[in-house]
Design an enzyme around this catalytic site. Structure first.
Site, PDB file in Angstrom:
ATOM      1  N   TYR A   3      39.474  34.672  35.938  1.00  0.00           N
ATOM      2  CA  TYR A   3      40.429  33.717  35.374  1.00  0.00           C
ATOM      3  C   TYR A   3      40.417  33.788  33.847  1.00  0.00           C
ATOM      4  O   TYR A   3      41.406  33.481  33.199  1.00  0.00           O
ATOM      5  CB  TYR A   3      40.056  32.283  35.781  1.00  0.00           C
ATOM      6  CG  TYR A   3      40.509  31.848  37.160  1.00  0.00           C
ATOM      7  CD1 TYR A   3      41.248  32.683  37.999  1.00  0.00           C
ATOM      8  CD2 TYR A   3      40.200  30.568  37.621  1.00  0.00           C
ATOM      9  CE1 TYR A   3      41.649  32.250  39.259  1.00  0.00           C
ATOM     10  CE2 TYR A   3      40.607  30.133  38.871  1.00  0.00           C
ATOM     11  CZ  TYR A   3      41.327  30.975  39.694  1.00  0.00           C
ATOM     12  OH  TYR A   3      41.723  30.543  40.916  1.00  0.00           O
ATOM     13  N   GLY A   4      39.238  34.143  33.288  1.00  0.00           N
ATOM     14  CA  GLY A   4      39.095  34.190  31.830  1.00  0.00           C
ATOM     15  C   GLY A   4      40.151  35.061  31.152  1.00  0.00           C
ATOM     16  O   GLY A   4      40.484  34.854  29.989  1.00  0.00           O
ATOM     17  N   GLU A  33      31.045  39.836  40.643  1.00  0.00           N
ATOM     18  CA  GLU A  33      32.076  40.061  41.675  1.00  0.00           C
ATOM     19  C   GLU A  33      31.789  41.334  42.475  1.00  0.00           C
ATOM     20  O   GLU A  33      32.137  41.443  43.634  1.00  0.00           O
ATOM     21  CB  GLU A  33      33.476  40.163  41.039  1.00  0.00           C
ATOM     22  CG  GLU A  33      34.062  38.839  40.604  1.00  0.00           C
ATOM     23  CD  GLU A  33      34.285  37.860  41.755  1.00  0.00           C
ATOM     24  OE1 GLU A  33      34.980  38.220  42.717  1.00  0.00           O
ATOM     25  OE2 GLU A  33      33.754  36.737  41.686  1.00  0.00           O
ATOM     26  N   ASP A  62      36.434  28.720  43.507  1.00  0.00           N
ATOM     27  CA  ASP A  62      36.152  29.362  42.211  1.00  0.00           C
ATOM     28  C   ASP A  62      37.115  30.538  42.084  1.00  0.00           C
ATOM     29  O   ASP A  62      37.765  30.939  43.055  1.00  0.00           O
ATOM     30  CB  ASP A  62      34.690  29.847  42.189  1.00  0.00           C
ATOM     31  CG  ASP A  62      34.345  30.613  40.908  1.00  0.00           C
ATOM     32  OD1 ASP A  62      34.746  30.170  39.821  1.00  0.00           O
ATOM     33  OD2 ASP A  62      33.692  31.669  40.999  1.00  0.00           O
ATOM     34  N   SER A  63      37.156  31.118  40.887  1.00  0.00           N
ATOM     35  CA  SER A  63      37.964  32.323  40.696  1.00  0.00           C
ATOM     36  C   SER A  63      37.429  33.464  41.562  1.00  0.00           C
ATOM     37  O   SER A  63      38.134  34.447  41.778  1.00  0.00           O
ATOM     38  CB  SER A  63      37.899  32.756  39.233  1.00  0.00           C
ATOM     39  OG  SER A  63      36.565  33.083  38.890  1.00  0.00           O
ATOM     40  N   CYS A  98      29.300  29.177  33.006  1.00  0.00           N
ATOM     41  CA  CYS A  98      30.194  29.839  33.967  1.00  0.00           C
ATOM     42  C   CYS A  98      29.408  29.952  35.259  1.00  0.00           C
ATOM     43  O   CYS A  98      28.226  30.322  35.239  1.00  0.00           O
ATOM     44  CB  CYS A  98      30.576  31.229  33.457  1.00  0.00           C
ATOM     45  SG  CYS A  98      31.385  32.271  34.702  1.00  0.00           S
ATOM     46  N   THR A  99      30.048  29.617  36.381  1.00  0.00           N
ATOM     47  CA  THR A  99      29.303  29.535  37.644  1.00  0.00           C
ATOM     48  C   THR A  99      28.871  30.899  38.183  1.00  0.00           C
ATOM     49  O   THR A  99      28.051  30.963  39.093  1.00  0.00           O
ATOM     50  CB  THR A  99      30.126  28.781  38.711  1.00  0.00           C
ATOM     51  OG1 THR A  99      31.411  29.409  38.839  1.00  0.00           O
ATOM     52  CG2 THR A  99      30.305  27.326  38.328  1.00  0.00           C
ATOM     53  N   HIS A 100      29.427  31.980  37.636  1.00  0.00           N
ATOM     54  CA  HIS A 100      28.945  33.306  38.034  1.00  0.00           C
ATOM     55  C   HIS A 100      27.560  33.605  37.444  1.00  0.00           C
ATOM     56  O   HIS A 100      26.784  34.354  38.032  1.00  0.00           O
ATOM     57  CB  HIS A 100      29.903  34.403  37.553  1.00  0.00           C
ATOM     58  CG  HIS A 100      31.146  34.559  38.384  1.00  0.00           C
ATOM     59  ND1 HIS A 100      32.168  33.647  38.371  1.00  0.00           N
ATOM     60  CD2 HIS A 100      31.518  35.544  39.251  1.00  0.00           C
ATOM     61  CE1 HIS A 100      33.135  34.054  39.181  1.00  0.00           C
ATOM     62  NE2 HIS A 100      32.759  35.211  39.734  1.00  0.00           N
ATOM     63  N   CYS A 129      34.196  26.064  39.075  1.00  0.00           N
ATOM     64  CA  CYS A 129      34.601  27.059  38.080  1.00  0.00           C
ATOM     65  C   CYS A 129      34.834  26.323  36.761  1.00  0.00           C
ATOM     66  O   CYS A 129      35.664  25.406  36.700  1.00  0.00           O
ATOM     67  CB  CYS A 129      35.895  27.728  38.541  1.00  0.00           C
ATOM     68  SG  CYS A 129      36.565  28.904  37.341  1.00  0.00           S
ATOM     69  N   ASN A 130      34.107  26.707  35.728  1.00  0.00           N
ATOM     70  CA  ASN A 130      34.261  26.042  34.429  1.00  0.00           C
ATOM     71  C   ASN A 130      35.625  26.314  33.819  1.00  0.00           C
ATOM     72  O   ASN A 130      36.223  25.450  33.174  1.00  0.00           O
ATOM     73  CB  ASN A 130      33.178  26.532  33.462  1.00  0.00           C
ATOM     74  CG  ASN A 130      31.805  26.030  33.851  1.00  0.00           C
ATOM     75  OD1 ASN A 130      31.376  24.971  33.420  1.00  0.00           O
ATOM     76  ND2 ASN A 130      31.110  26.769  34.692  1.00  0.00           N
ATOM     77  N   THR A 131      36.121  27.541  34.011  1.00  0.00           N
ATOM     78  CA  THR A 131      37.397  27.922  33.411  1.00  0.00           C
ATOM     79  C   THR A 131      38.538  27.117  34.053  1.00  0.00           C
ATOM     80  O   THR A 131      39.392  26.564  33.355  1.00  0.00           O
ATOM     81  CB  THR A 131      37.623  29.432  33.579  1.00  0.00           C
ATOM     82  OG1 THR A 131      36.441  30.115  33.147  1.00  0.00           O
ATOM     83  CG2 THR A 131      38.806  29.915  32.766  1.00  0.00           C
TER      84      THR A 131
HETATM   85  N1  DGL Z   1      33.143  31.166  37.638  1.00  0.00           N
HETATM   86  C1  DGL Z   1      34.144  31.055  36.617  1.00  0.00           C
HETATM   87  C2  DGL Z   1      33.709  30.000  35.592  1.00  0.00           C
HETATM   88  O1  DGL Z   1      32.846  29.189  35.893  1.00  0.00           O
HETATM   89  C3  DGL Z   1      34.454  32.405  36.094  1.00  0.00           C
HETATM   90  C4  DGL Z   1      35.709  32.453  35.322  1.00  0.00           C
HETATM   91  C5  DGL Z   1      36.478  33.726  35.396  1.00  0.00           C
HETATM   92  O2  DGL Z   1      36.857  34.127  36.496  1.00  0.00           O
HETATM   93  O3  DGL Z   1      36.721  34.292  34.329  1.00  0.00           O
HETATM   94  O4  DGL Z   1      34.208  29.936  34.491  1.00  0.00           O
END
Ligand code: DGL
Length: 288
Positions: free
Chosen positions: A56-57, A165, A24-25, A197-199, A87-89
């Site tokens: 990542y966004g 984070e 993930d990011s 978003c996985t966060h 990570c969805n992004t």
């Molecule tokens: N966990 C990432 C997701 O699912 C977060 C993206 C990010 O870092 O902006 O999109």
């Protein structure tokens, strides 16, 4: 049915004991990793938190594709039999590229829009995700495919990833940030919220408190873990080990800052290693 040669069978057996690579990011993908762990207790799990590049966004698509490529190379180099893009992004930006480049199966995220549409009584659902995920073609296709007859309200949530984070999942600051992004959806009549978003599952308690008792909150971590199990089964890659599997963690951020956060979210003290230099975030863009 063709007979498998003994050399080929040996290869499959060896591969089935190989680890699953998850990334993930940052620390958000741990919400997926914990579901994989509870479904597949004897698998070896490798996890990379690209915390040096999160969120990542806020990054360009080219940057995200480079990071995803580097992390995939690292995990495949570590012997991963499957990659999970937790990570969805990263999924929205780079999953096709990854699938075209890699020989191992790739499982990725999909916001739980389909079940949300089925469950909603008000016909109004809210999707919380990064702007990049919500603006992606992949998400547009999903909404078009399943969103017929419902109103889908898109809600970017700047600040959520940063709070998680930092390991801050329940402070007054987190509560007011969640309220700022979630309350407008409830006021507009949404009775089902999708965490895209996985966060965000790490903010679930606060999100539920703000949303109130009549609202259903969905995320895709368990369905993705089930998909991991199904794919491993289909490919004959499920671990045959009887003993409990272990986890290894790496970060492109500062291990001594990321380690306490991963330990907190994972629920036990773990060691977090620095991602080796060839896969690290270039110095001029490093954030933590
Ligand atoms: N966990 C990432 C997701 O699912 C977060 C993206 C990010 O870092 O902006 O999109």
């Amino acid at each position: 049915m063709t007979k498998m040669s003994s050399a080929c069978r040996a290869e499959v057996i060896r591969m089935s004991d190989a680890p699953i690579g998850v990334f993930d990011s940052g620390v958000g993908g741990l919400s997926v990793l914990r579901e994989i762990r509870s479904l597949l207790p004897s698998e070896e799990l490798l996890y990379v938190a690209d915390s040096g590049a999160a969120p990542y966004g806020d990054r360009s698509e080219a940057f995200i594709r480079d990071r995803v490529g580097a992390i995939a190379d690292f995990l495949v180099g570590m012997g991963a039999k499957m990659l999970v893009v937790a990570c969805n992004t990263a999924t929205a930006v780079a999953v096709e590229l990854l699938r075209s480049r890699l020989a191992v199966p790739v499982v990725a995220m999909e916001p739980a829009v389909k079940p949300a549409v089925t469950l909603s009584r008000s016909g109004i659902i809210g999707v919380l995700a990064t702007s990049r995920t919500l603006a992606s073609e992949r998400f547009a296709r999903l909404a078009e495919l399943f969103g017929d007859g419902v109103e889908i309200i898109l809600q970017p949530c700047p600040g959520f990833v940063e709070q998680v984070e930092r390991g801050d999942t329940d402070s007054a600051e987190t509560y007011s940030l969640v309220k700022q992004h979630v309350s407008p959806l409830i006021e507009k009549g949404a009775d089902t919220l999708v965490l895209g978003c996985t966060h965000y599952p790490f903010l679930l308690d606060v999100i539920k408190e703000v949303a109130g008792p009549g609202v259903t909150v969905l995320d895709a971590s368990l369905p993705v873990a089930r998909q991991v199990q199904r794919r491993l089964q289909q490919e004959g890659l499920l671990s045959r080990r009887q003993s409990p599997g272990t986890e290894r963690f790496w970060t492109s951020g500062e291990p001594n800052l990321v380690e306490p956060v991963i330990s907190k979210l994972w629920g036990k003290k773990v060691r977090v290693e620095a991602l080796p230099a060839p896969y690290a975030v270039p110095r001029d863009v490093k954030a933590s």
